[in-house]
Design an enzyme around this catalytic site. Structure first.
Site, PDB file in Angstrom:
ATOM      1  N   ASP A  80       0.999  -1.162  -0.123  1.00 37.93           N
ATOM      2  CA  ASP A  80      -0.004  -0.072  -0.016  1.00 37.93           C
ATOM      3  C   ASP A  80       0.829   1.096  -0.052  1.00 37.93           C
ATOM      4  O   ASP A  80       1.756   1.426   1.003  1.00 37.93           O
ATOM      5  CB  ASP A  80      -0.741   0.003   1.070  1.00 37.93           C
ATOM      6  CG  ASP A  80      -1.907   1.008   1.009  1.00 37.93           C
ATOM      7  OD1 ASP A  80      -1.769   1.883   0.455  1.00 37.93           O
ATOM      8  OD2 ASP A  80      -2.890   0.784   1.881  1.00 37.93           O
ATOM      9  N   ASP A  91      -3.695   7.248  -3.479  1.00 37.85           N
ATOM     10  CA  ASP A  91      -3.487   6.225  -2.448  1.00 37.85           C
ATOM     11  C   ASP A  91      -3.784   4.999  -3.227  1.00 37.85           C
ATOM     12  O   ASP A  91      -4.826   4.932  -4.059  1.00 37.85           O
ATOM     13  CB  ASP A  91      -4.134   6.528  -1.516  1.00 37.85           C
ATOM     14  CG  ASP A  91      -4.233   5.602  -0.064  1.00 37.85           C
ATOM     15  OD1 ASP A  91      -3.466   4.886  -0.275  1.00 37.85           O
ATOM     16  OD2 ASP A  91      -4.998   5.798   0.699  1.00 37.85           O
ATOM     17  N   HIS A 153     -11.877   6.120   1.773  1.00 39.84           N
ATOM     18  CA  HIS A 153     -11.920   7.694   2.334  1.00 39.84           C
ATOM     19  C   HIS A 153     -11.844   8.700   1.495  1.00 39.84           C
ATOM     20  O   HIS A 153     -11.118   8.555   0.318  1.00 39.84           O
ATOM     21  CB  HIS A 153     -10.757   7.428   3.585  1.00 39.84           C
ATOM     22  CG  HIS A 153      -9.501   7.318   2.937  1.00 39.84           C
ATOM     23  ND1 HIS A 153      -8.393   8.093   2.403  1.00 39.84           N
ATOM     24  CD2 HIS A 153      -8.813   6.032   2.676  1.00 39.84           C
ATOM     25  CE1 HIS A 153      -7.447   7.469   1.901  1.00 39.84           C
ATOM     26  NE2 HIS A 153      -7.587   6.075   2.210  1.00 39.84           N
ATOM     27  N   HIS A 161      -6.853  11.010   5.189  1.00 42.39           N
ATOM     28  CA  HIS A 161      -8.452  10.485   5.499  1.00 42.39           C
ATOM     29  C   HIS A 161      -9.039  11.497   5.929  1.00 42.39           C
ATOM     30  O   HIS A 161      -9.035  12.111   7.074  1.00 42.39           O
ATOM     31  CB  HIS A 161      -8.261   9.376   6.852  1.00 42.39           C
ATOM     32  CG  HIS A 161      -7.722   8.113   6.287  1.00 42.39           C
ATOM     33  ND1 HIS A 161      -6.367   7.964   6.734  1.00 42.39           N
ATOM     34  CD2 HIS A 161      -7.813   7.196   5.702  1.00 42.39           C
ATOM     35  CE1 HIS A 161      -5.795   6.635   6.369  1.00 42.39           C
ATOM     36  NE2 HIS A 161      -7.043   6.064   5.552  1.00 42.39           N
ATOM     37  N   GLU A 185     -10.897   1.116  -1.089  1.00 47.79           N
ATOM     38  CA  GLU A 185     -10.120   0.116  -0.739  1.00 47.79           C
ATOM     39  C   GLU A 185     -10.548  -1.259  -0.072  1.00 47.79           C
ATOM     40  O   GLU A 185     -10.692  -1.271   1.110  1.00 47.79           O
ATOM     41  CB  GLU A 185      -8.886   0.715  -0.006  1.00 47.79           C
ATOM     42  CG  GLU A 185      -9.149   1.371   1.311  1.00 47.79           C
ATOM     43  CD  GLU A 185      -7.809   1.918   1.998  1.00 47.79           C
ATOM     44  OE1 GLU A 185      -7.054   0.974   2.275  1.00 47.79           O
ATOM     45  OE2 GLU A 185      -7.905   3.091   2.406  1.00 47.79           O
ATOM     46  N   GLU A 277      -6.770  -1.339  -3.988  1.00 49.14           N
ATOM     47  CA  GLU A 277      -7.160   0.179  -3.841  1.00 49.14           C
ATOM     48  C   GLU A 277      -6.754   1.072  -4.969  1.00 49.14           C
ATOM     49  O   GLU A 277      -5.570   0.980  -5.856  1.00 49.14           O
ATOM     50  CB  GLU A 277      -6.365   0.621  -2.328  1.00 49.14           C
ATOM     51  CG  GLU A 277      -6.672   2.190  -2.227  1.00 49.14           C
ATOM     52  CD  GLU A 277      -5.911   2.738  -0.763  1.00 49.14           C
ATOM     53  OE1 GLU A 277      -5.086   2.138  -0.494  1.00 49.14           O
ATOM     54  OE2 GLU A 277      -6.635   3.766  -0.350  1.00 49.14           O
TER      55      GLU A 277
HETATM   56 MN    MN Z   1      -3.730   2.748   0.947  1.00 44.54          MN
HETATM   57 MN    MN Z   2      -6.173   4.616   1.657  1.00 41.94          MN
END
Ligand code: MN
Ligand code: MN
Length: 293
Positions: A80, A91, A153, A161, A185, A277
């Site tokens: 990630d 992200d 998010h 976030h 995600e 994600e």
């Molecule tokens: Mn992530």
């Molecule tokens: Mn994330």
């Protein structure tokens, strides 16, 4: 929002993902993978938005190698990563099976399919519970459970976030998606679908600027304020900058209430977890998957 910078952050994330994927093999040290990812992000003129998370098997998230980590890649590995361009963030995450396991492969397929289906329906006006419901349905149809206390998010500048939460199940909340940037995600597991706190991760976030007595703690605090602001960082980065005395500084800053120390997030029944994600930008022109080429 700065669309150009968000798209650039997303492009960098996608390029780094494509670069690292073939280099991740069983028994490669996690420390080497983390360093390669973070170095590549910087080479491509971004900054890591948070320490790359390399989470194995039942560890779902918040796991990054320490400066002296000796763990080698194995099992079901989730990668990630985040990229910042002047605080505009992207992200993205993916999972790899490193033990040639049919179950791992199916778990990965489930989270990837759930992400794909969720992205298809995500647009202005849809509710977050409809997206969550789609994720839940897809993962269930593969015979697995989504992790319900982890979620996607909204993302704002300097804020990973922010605002709206995108659940991984139908939480019956009638929150409508507006223009903005969102990370979706899905996590799929063979277990009961919840994470609990595990051991300390070495990942921190600044919560208070207040004064601290010891010189090394003060020095580390100033660097954190300059370099990371409100974004997460890790002990490994500070050891690189200050040497191992940074670890004393971090301990004091944590005790003094300046920092939040994140715990690892572990599937509560000890079962394996996969994750996928992407970051999506929604404006009046429509929807763009930011973290693809
Ligand atoms: Mn992530
Ligand atoms: Mn994330």
């Amino acid at each position: 929002m700065n669309k150009a910078k968000i798209l650039l952050a997303g492009k960098i994330a996608a390029q780094v993902r494509d670069y690292i994927k073939p280099l991740i093999k069983k028994d490669v040290p996690l420390l080497e993978i983390a360093k390669k990812i973070e170095t590549k992000i910087i080479e491509l003129s971004g900054k890591p938005a948070f320490p790359v998370s390399l989470a194995i098997d039942e560890i779902a998230a918040h796991s990054t190698p320490s400066h002296d980590d000796e763990t080698k890649a194995h099992g079901l590995l989730k990668i990630d990563m985040g990229v910042s361009v002047d605080g505009w963030l992207a992200d993205t995450a993916f999972s790899i099976d490193l033990e040639n396991s049919e179950e791992n492969k199916k778990l990965i397929e489930a989270s990837e399919q759930a992400l794909e289906n969720a992205i298809k329906i995500t647009k202005k006006g849809i509710t977050t519970s409809e997206i969550g419901g789609s994720i839940q349905e897809t993962i269930n149809s593969h015979g697995f459970s989504p992790i319900i206390n982890l979620s996607g998010h909204e993302i704002k500048q300097h804020e990973l976030h922010a605002g709206v939460t995108i659940p991984n199940f139908d939480d019956k909340k009638d929150i409508k998606i507006k223009t903005g940037v969102y990370a979706i995600e899905p996590f799929a597991t063979t277990g009961n679908g919840k994470v609990r706190d595990g051991k300390q991760s070495g990942i921190y976030m600044l919560i208070e600027h207040k004064n601290v007595r010891s010189p090394i703690a003060r020095e580390v605090l100033h660097f954190i304020i300059e370099e990371y602001q409100t974004l997460p960082f890790c002990s490994r980065w500070l050891v690189k900058k200050f040497g191992t005395k940074a670890l004393f500084g971090l301990k004091q800053l944590e005790a003094n209430g300046n920092l939040h120390h994140f715990e690892q997030l572990i599937e509560s029944s000890g079962a394996k977890v996969s994750q996928a994600e992407h970051t999506i930008l929604i404006d009046d022109d429509g929807e763009i998957i930011v973290t693809t080429r």
